[in-house]
Design a protein around this motif. Structure first.
Motif, PDB file in Angstrom:
ATOM      1  N   LEU A  38      24.564 100.051  67.347  1.00 33.52           N
ATOM      2  CA  LEU A  38      23.401 100.632  67.700  1.00 33.52           C
ATOM      3  C   LEU A  38      22.448  99.709  68.336  1.00 33.52           C
ATOM      4  O   LEU A  38      21.949  99.775  69.456  1.00 33.52           O
ATOM      5  CB  LEU A  38      22.720 101.446  66.453  1.00 33.52           C
ATOM      6  CG  LEU A  38      23.443 102.531  65.738  1.00 33.52           C
ATOM      7  CD1 LEU A  38      22.649 102.809  64.460  1.00 33.52           C
ATOM      8  CD2 LEU A  38      23.418 103.655  66.717  1.00 33.52           C
ATOM      9  N   ALA A 124      18.489  99.797  63.297  1.00 36.04           N
ATOM     10  CA  ALA A 124      19.850  99.728  63.989  1.00 36.04           C
ATOM     11  C   ALA A 124      20.653  99.067  62.727  1.00 36.04           C
ATOM     12  O   ALA A 124      21.890  98.418  63.153  1.00 36.04           O
ATOM     13  CB  ALA A 124      20.177  98.962  65.245  1.00 36.04           C
ATOM     14  N   LEU A 125      20.433  99.361  61.519  1.00 37.22           N
ATOM     15  CA  LEU A 125      21.049  98.633  60.297  1.00 37.22           C
ATOM     16  C   LEU A 125      22.287  99.397  60.038  1.00 37.22           C
ATOM     17  O   LEU A 125      22.639 100.329  60.448  1.00 37.22           O
ATOM     18  CB  LEU A 125      20.128  98.690  59.109  1.00 37.22           C
ATOM     19  CG  LEU A 125      18.870  97.671  59.355  1.00 37.22           C
ATOM     20  CD1 LEU A 125      17.646  98.179  58.421  1.00 37.22           C
ATOM     21  CD2 LEU A 125      19.207  96.266  59.168  1.00 37.22           C
ATOM     22  N   ASP A 126      23.141  98.512  59.329  1.00 34.94           N
ATOM     23  CA  ASP A 126      24.332  99.184  58.814  1.00 34.94           C
ATOM     24  C   ASP A 126      24.604  99.574  57.481  1.00 34.94           C
ATOM     25  O   ASP A 126      25.244  99.859  57.029  1.00 34.94           O
ATOM     26  CB  ASP A 126      25.543  98.264  59.531  1.00 34.94           C
ATOM     27  CG  ASP A 126      25.515  97.057  58.638  1.00 34.94           C
ATOM     28  OD1 ASP A 126      24.691  96.861  57.707  1.00 34.94           O
ATOM     29  OD2 ASP A 126      26.598  96.266  58.732  1.00 34.94           O
ATOM     30  N   GLY A 148      18.191 105.452  63.205  1.00 39.30           N
ATOM     31  CA  GLY A 148      19.512 105.899  63.666  1.00 39.30           C
ATOM     32  C   GLY A 148      20.720 105.283  62.625  1.00 39.30           C
ATOM     33  O   GLY A 148      20.542 104.551  62.236  1.00 39.30           O
ATOM     34  N   ALA A 149      21.780 105.986  62.696  1.00 38.36           N
ATOM     35  CA  ALA A 149      22.858 105.961  61.664  1.00 38.36           C
ATOM     36  C   ALA A 149      24.131 106.713  62.183  1.00 38.36           C
ATOM     37  O   ALA A 149      23.988 107.599  62.907  1.00 38.36           O
ATOM     38  CB  ALA A 149      22.617 106.014  60.333  1.00 38.36           C
ATOM     39  N   VAL A 150      25.294 105.974  62.117  1.00 36.90           N
ATOM     40  CA  VAL A 150      26.512 106.605  62.576  1.00 36.90           C
ATOM     41  C   VAL A 150      27.381 106.716  61.171  1.00 36.90           C
ATOM     42  O   VAL A 150      27.393 105.585  60.400  1.00 36.90           O
ATOM     43  CB  VAL A 150      27.086 105.863  63.739  1.00 36.90           C
ATOM     44  CG1 VAL A 150      26.164 105.997  64.870  1.00 36.90           C
ATOM     45  CG2 VAL A 150      27.291 104.233  63.490  1.00 36.90           C
ATOM     46  N   ASN A 151      28.392 107.475  61.356  1.00 40.18           N
ATOM     47  CA  ASN A 151      29.502 107.476  60.350  1.00 40.18           C
ATOM     48  C   ASN A 151      30.810 108.122  60.963  1.00 40.18           C
ATOM     49  O   ASN A 151      30.518 109.582  61.258  1.00 40.18           O
ATOM     50  CB  ASN A 151      29.461 107.826  59.106  1.00 40.18           C
ATOM     51  CG  ASN A 151      30.189 107.459  58.239  1.00 40.18           C
ATOM     52  OD1 ASN A 151      30.962 106.831  58.208  1.00 40.18           O
ATOM     53  ND2 ASN A 151      30.396 108.488  57.073  1.00 40.18           N
ATOM     54  N   GLY A 155      26.642 111.016  63.725  1.00 37.56           N
ATOM     55  CA  GLY A 155      25.422 110.277  63.773  1.00 37.56           C
ATOM     56  C   GLY A 155      24.206 110.991  63.464  1.00 37.56           C
ATOM     57  O   GLY A 155      24.249 112.289  63.578  1.00 37.56           O
ATOM     58  N   GLN A 156      22.894 110.311  63.422  1.00 34.78           N
ATOM     59  CA  GLN A 156      21.996 111.026  63.108  1.00 34.78           C
ATOM     60  C   GLN A 156      20.719 110.194  63.522  1.00 34.78           C
ATOM     61  O   GLN A 156      20.761 108.819  63.531  1.00 34.78           O
ATOM     62  CB  GLN A 156      21.467 111.284  61.639  1.00 34.78           C
ATOM     63  CG  GLN A 156      21.556 109.919  60.881  1.00 34.78           C
ATOM     64  CD  GLN A 156      21.823 110.189  59.616  1.00 34.78           C
ATOM     65  OE1 GLN A 156      22.529 111.080  58.829  1.00 34.78           O
ATOM     66  NE2 GLN A 156      21.006 109.488  58.512  1.00 34.78           N
ATOM     67  N   VAL A 191      28.560 105.826  68.560  1.00 36.85           N
ATOM     68  CA  VAL A 191      27.393 105.020  68.517  1.00 36.85           C
ATOM     69  C   VAL A 191      26.500 104.886  69.923  1.00 36.85           C
ATOM     70  O   VAL A 191      25.340 104.796  69.821  1.00 36.85           O
ATOM     71  CB  VAL A 191      28.011 103.539  68.561  1.00 36.85           C
ATOM     72  CG1 VAL A 191      26.810 102.291  68.288  1.00 36.85           C
ATOM     73  CG2 VAL A 191      28.895 103.344  67.045  1.00 36.85           C
TER      74      VAL A 191
ATOM     75  N   PRO B  90      24.538 112.134  55.048  1.00 41.14           N
ATOM     76  CA  PRO B  90      23.921 111.382  55.778  1.00 41.14           C
ATOM     77  C   PRO B  90      24.688 109.873  56.047  1.00 41.14           C
ATOM     78  O   PRO B  90      25.477 109.346  55.357  1.00 41.14           O
ATOM     79  CB  PRO B  90      22.810 110.830  54.919  1.00 41.14           C
ATOM     80  CG  PRO B  90      22.687 111.405  53.573  1.00 41.14           C
ATOM     81  CD  PRO B  90      24.033 112.153  53.434  1.00 41.14           C
ATOM     82  N   ALA B  91      24.455 109.700  57.483  1.00 39.33           N
ATOM     83  CA  ALA B  91      25.134 108.543  57.859  1.00 39.33           C
ATOM     84  C   ALA B  91      24.606 107.245  57.288  1.00 39.33           C
ATOM     85  O   ALA B  91      23.589 107.469  57.057  1.00 39.33           O
ATOM     86  CB  ALA B  91      25.382 108.626  59.542  1.00 39.33           C
ATOM     87  N   GLY B  92      25.368 106.290  57.371  1.00 35.12           N
ATOM     88  CA  GLY B  92      25.080 104.946  56.904  1.00 35.12           C
ATOM     89  C   GLY B  92      25.253 103.773  57.918  1.00 35.12           C
ATOM     90  O   GLY B  92      24.537 102.880  57.769  1.00 35.12           O
ATOM     91  N   GLY B  93      26.013 103.807  58.780  1.00 31.31           N
ATOM     92  CA  GLY B  93      26.591 102.823  59.830  1.00 31.31           C
ATOM     93  C   GLY B  93      25.770 102.419  60.761  1.00 31.31           C
ATOM     94  O   GLY B  93      24.841 103.270  61.171  1.00 31.31           O
ATOM     95  N   GLY B  94      25.972 101.376  61.477  1.00 35.62           N
ATOM     96  CA  GLY B  94      25.217 100.984  62.641  1.00 35.62           C
ATOM     97  C   GLY B  94      25.969 100.185  63.423  1.00 35.62           C
ATOM     98  O   GLY B  94      25.497  99.841  64.679  1.00 35.62           O
TER      99      GLY B  94
END
Lengths: 249, 94
Positions: A38, A124-126, A148-151, A155-156, A191, B90-94
């Motif tokens: 991110l 933009a942390l993980d 923001g976050a992804v998996n 994402g959200q 991402v 909820p997503a956690g990664g970046g």
């Protein structure tokens, strides 16, 4: 760079956000926390867009497994500190943006100092442990945060405005530590989608144009193309907001 | 009474339902609603989101009208007519 050159460089964007919007961007200070998938993309877009000052924060080095999504980095960068590589690439992209690299992990000790001058902060942390530190700091300092976050395929994004929207703790508490600390599986373009939406939020917050995702959580499902907006409401008993915000409604 | 329910991200993958309206009895709790979802929408839903001890797994969040049940009465929170209940990881990664 002269004023005419500046306007010309951003002419495609000025046509949309106006000179006033561009001038607001040029004066804005943004802190991007995390330079992974991110953060590297958000930093590129914000540098291209011509923000005034960009603080980039990450303690990590470039890994080969980052390259499928962290398009700021190259194979030759593997093993080098991310902020060091990012600083050079972003400066090459737009030399008029002041880039401030911080080669540190975000901690309770340094968070306030890192974001105190920022107009907008980008999450933009993980991992959620660092997010809780960032969340507490932005609530304390009253800074808007674009989360923001992804998996996986998902994402959200949400925009947190202390005192006006729920904070991140109201969405996910410490008990909900991520299912993927340090190794989040994700499809690269997811991402990209989330980073683009985060950057749009930053540009909107700075220019005052449009409707930010305040009190809304945007969920992006890239697998099924379900994009859904969840309305969020503040709770009365949030310990973070109660600690720092007076006259909470 | 009628409740609006949403399943997002990986939970949409499991239920194949994005949003639906469910008729539930008065005084239904979130836990009751999960059992109703097991019977009417997705038979293994409770096993996906609850631990063996019946608690919500750490990686899921349930929102009622935009508020996490962690700040309400947890799984014992009673629903009222027209509530929107969102199930999401909820997503956690970046």
């Amino acid at each position: 760079m002269s004023s005419i050159q500046l306007i010309d460089r951003y002419s495609r964007q000025v046509a949309v956000i106006g000179r006033e919007g561009q001038e607001k961007l040029a004066k804005a200070r943004v802190a991007v926390i995390g330079l992974g998938g991110l953060g590297s993309l958000v930093s590129m877009y914000l540098t291209g867009a011509g923000v005034g000052e960009l603080t980039i924060v990450d303690y990590d080095t470039v890994n080969l497994t980052d390259l499928h999504r962290q398009l700021l980095y190259r194979e030759e960068d593997v093993g080098k500190p991310k902020v060091e590589v990012a600083f050079k690439r972003l400066r090459d992209l737009n030399s008029s943006v002041k880039i401030k690299p911080v080669n540190e992990a975000l901690t309770e000790e340094n968070a306030e100092d890192i974001i105190k001058d920022a107009d907008v902060v980008v999450d933009a942390l993980d991992n959620w442990m660092s997010r809780q530190i960032l969340n507490e700091t932005i609530v304390k300092l009253g800074k808007p945060l674009v989360h923001g976050a992804v998996n996986g395929w998902y994402g959200q994004v949400s925009t947190i405005i202390p005192g006006k929207t729920p904070c991140l703790y109201e969405l996910v508490q410490v008990r909900s530590l991520p299912q993927c600390v340090g190794y989040c599986p994700v499809v690269g373009p997811v991402v990209g989608v989330v980073a683009s939406i985060e950057t749009l939020e930053v540009i909107k917050l700075i220019t005052g144009i449009g409707e930010p995702l305040a009190n809304k959580l945007l969920i992006i499902d890239g697998k099924n193309w379900v994009i859904d907006e969840i309305r969020l409401s503040r709770v009365e008993n949030c310990p973070v907001c109660s600690k720092y915000l007076k006259n909470k409604k | 009474m009628k409740i609006q329910v949403k399943f997002l991200a990986s939970l949409y993958d499991i239920t194949k339902v994005l949003k639906t309206e469910i008729e539930v009895p008065d005084n239904t709790t979130v836990k009751d609603l999960i059992q109703i979802i097991d019977k009417t929408i997705s038979p293994n839903f409770s096993r996906v989101i609850l631990n063996d001890d019946g608690k919500l797994k750490d990686q899921y969040v349930i929102l009622i009208n935009g508020r996490s049940i962690d700040f309400l009465n947890g799984l014992s929170t009673k629903l009222t007519s027209g509530d929107e209940v969102v199930f999401l990881p909820p997503a956690g990664g970046g």
